[in-house]
Scaffold this active site. Structure first.
Site, mmCIF file in Angstrom:
data_model
loop_
_atom_site.group_PDB
_atom_site.id
_atom_site.type_symbol
_atom_site.label_atom_id
_atom_site.label_comp_id
_atom_site.label_asym_id
_atom_site.label_seq_id
_atom_site.Cartn_x
_atom_site.Cartn_y
_atom_site.Cartn_z
ATOM 1 N N ASP A 121 0.860 -1.190 0.000
ATOM 2 C CA ASP A 121 0.000 0.000 0.000
ATOM 3 C C ASP A 121 0.895 1.239 0.000
ATOM 4 O OD1 ASP A 121 -2.351 1.597 0.253
ATOM 5 O OD2 ASP A 121 -1.964 1.805 2.393
ATOM 6 N N TYR A 154 -0.702 8.391 -2.405
ATOM 7 C CA TYR A 154 -0.778 8.122 -3.838
ATOM 8 C C TYR A 154 -2.032 8.770 -4.446
ATOM 9 C CZ TYR A 154 2.787 4.321 -3.859
ATOM 10 O OH TYR A 154 3.937 3.569 -3.792
ATOM 11 N N GLY A 155 -3.035 8.979 -3.592
ATOM 12 C CA GLY A 155 -4.368 9.356 -4.082
ATOM 13 C C GLY A 155 -4.443 10.645 -4.863
ATOM 14 N N ASN A 157 -6.372 1.016 -3.235
ATOM 15 C CA ASN A 157 -7.323 1.219 -4.336
ATOM 16 C C ASN A 157 -6.709 2.053 -5.459
ATOM 17 O OD1 ASN A 157 -10.395 0.483 -3.316
ATOM 18 N ND2 ASN A 157 -8.970 0.888 -1.663
ATOM 19 N N THR A 158 -5.977 3.113 -5.067
ATOM 20 C CA THR A 158 -5.387 4.006 -6.067
ATOM 21 C C THR A 158 -4.369 3.246 -6.924
ATOM 22 O OG1 THR A 158 -5.614 5.775 -4.429
ATOM 23 C CG2 THR A 158 -4.256 6.240 -6.359
ATOM 24 N N THR A 163 -8.582 2.299 1.226
ATOM 25 C CA THR A 163 -8.192 1.452 2.353
ATOM 26 C C THR A 163 -8.516 2.052 3.722
ATOM 27 O OG1 THR A 163 -6.038 2.512 2.124
ATOM 28 C CG2 THR A 163 -6.281 0.305 1.191
ATOM 29 N N HIS A 164 -8.513 3.389 3.817
ATOM 30 C CA HIS A 164 -8.723 4.024 5.121
ATOM 31 C C HIS A 164 -10.200 4.072 5.539
ATOM 32 C CE1 HIS A 164 -4.659 5.328 4.389
ATOM 33 N NE2 HIS A 164 -4.605 6.036 5.505
HETATM 34 N N1 DGL Z 1 -4.243 3.611 0.118
HETATM 35 C C1 DGL Z 1 -4.902 4.635 -0.671
HETATM 36 C C2 DGL Z 1 -6.122 4.031 -1.381
HETATM 37 O O1 DGL Z 1 -6.653 3.015 -0.997
HETATM 38 C C3 DGL Z 1 -5.318 5.809 0.188
HETATM 39 C C4 DGL Z 1 -4.162 6.639 0.686
HETATM 40 C C5 DGL Z 1 -3.398 7.351 -0.412
HETATM 41 O O2 DGL Z 1 -3.927 8.336 -0.992
HETATM 42 O O3 DGL Z 1 -2.293 6.942 -0.710
HETATM 43 O O4 DGL Z 1 -6.565 4.601 -2.351
#
Ligand code: DGL
Length: 272
Positions: free
Chosen positions: A10, A42-43, A74-75, A185-186
């Protein structure tokens, strides 16, 4: 190969929601969790950048001898799943498909909401997947960027969390959705506050559980399931977990323990 670890990756801490579920469902598997803290989040980054970061992390995990890669972000799944599948010689699982299947199964009215980071929502991947599985589904998709820092700060309930949720989710209330995908994920950690804004008629989809099921299914199909990996009642997990991050291991430990609800004994600093 069966005893080799599963790599779970992640951008930061959020993928621990997926690790926790994998641990629960197949407690004998050895796991390496990788959080790219130095480049989090990453988002808000472009798909090309997220693809490049994901490729570098995957290379690192391949060097650790993983038998499967779980993109627990997810991103990163939206941006990089296809390229990772092309490049890697091992099974690669993302979090979007399991969530999309769960949403398509759950909706009765065919009106589904999706919330996630800007990157995930602008990719349109969730909408595409859900519509492929259940043609005719109406999707209302919204980015909710402030949810991630709220969770990182431990503000899972209270006035601020509730105000942000009300503000973000107001447009979805008018769309009469009966299912809402928590496409980040959060967000599962904000389930109570999101649930109280949306009300009991809306089913919240958390893809961690579905992803863990998919991991077990693909391991079994490929003859990769660790013989010690089947859950026996009352048995304690037997597999090891290694935690690696690209920055700030102490911060990862503190917030990670909040995500997991159990101790993280050691966090390694990884050099990509
Ligand atoms: N882990 C990212 C997601 O599930 C959320 C956090 C991020 O922006 O990196 O999209």
């Amino acid at each position: 190969m069966t005893t080799h670890p599963i790599g779970i990756f992640d951008s930061g801490i959020g993928g621990l929601t997926v690790l926790k579920e994998i641990r629960r469902q197949i407690p004998g598997e050895n796991l390496i969790y990788f959080g790219d803290e130095a480049r989090f989040p990453y988002g808000i980054k472009s798909a090309g950048t997220v693809r490049r970061f994901s490729g570098e992390v995957a290379e690192y995990l391949m060097r650790q001898g993983i038998k499967m890669l779980v993109v627990a972000c997810n991103t990163a799944t939206a941006a990089a799943l296809n390229s990772l599948r092309e490049d890697l010689p091992i099974p690669v699982i993302g979090v979007l498909m399991p969530g999309a299947y769960a949403a398509a199964r759950a909706t009765k009215t065919g009106r589904v909401g999706v919330i996630g980071t800007e990157g995930t929502i602008s990719s349109g991947v969730y909408s595409k997947l859900i519509k492929n599985i259940r043609p005719g589904t109406e999707i209302s998709a919204l980015p909710c960027p402030l949810f991630v820092p709220l969770v990182e700060e431990g503000r899972l309930s209270g006035e601020i969390a509730s105000l942000v949720a009300k503000e973000y989710l107001a447009p979805l209330k008018g769309r009469k959705i009966d299912t809402l995908v928590l496409g980040c994920t959060h967000y599962p950690l904000l389930k109570p506050v999101i649930g109280s804004v949306m009300g009991p008629s809306v089913t919240l989809i958390d893809s961690a559980d579905e992803t863990a099921r998919e991991v077990k299914r693909v391991l079994t199909k490929n003859g990769l399931l660790n013989p010690g990996g089947e859950k026996k009642s009352r048995s304690l997990p037997t597999g090891f977990i290694r935690y690696c991050v690209t920055d700030a291991p102490e911060r990862f430990k503190t917030i990670g323990e909040r995500f997991l609800g159990y101790d993280i004994p050691e966090v390694e600093k990884a050099e990509l």
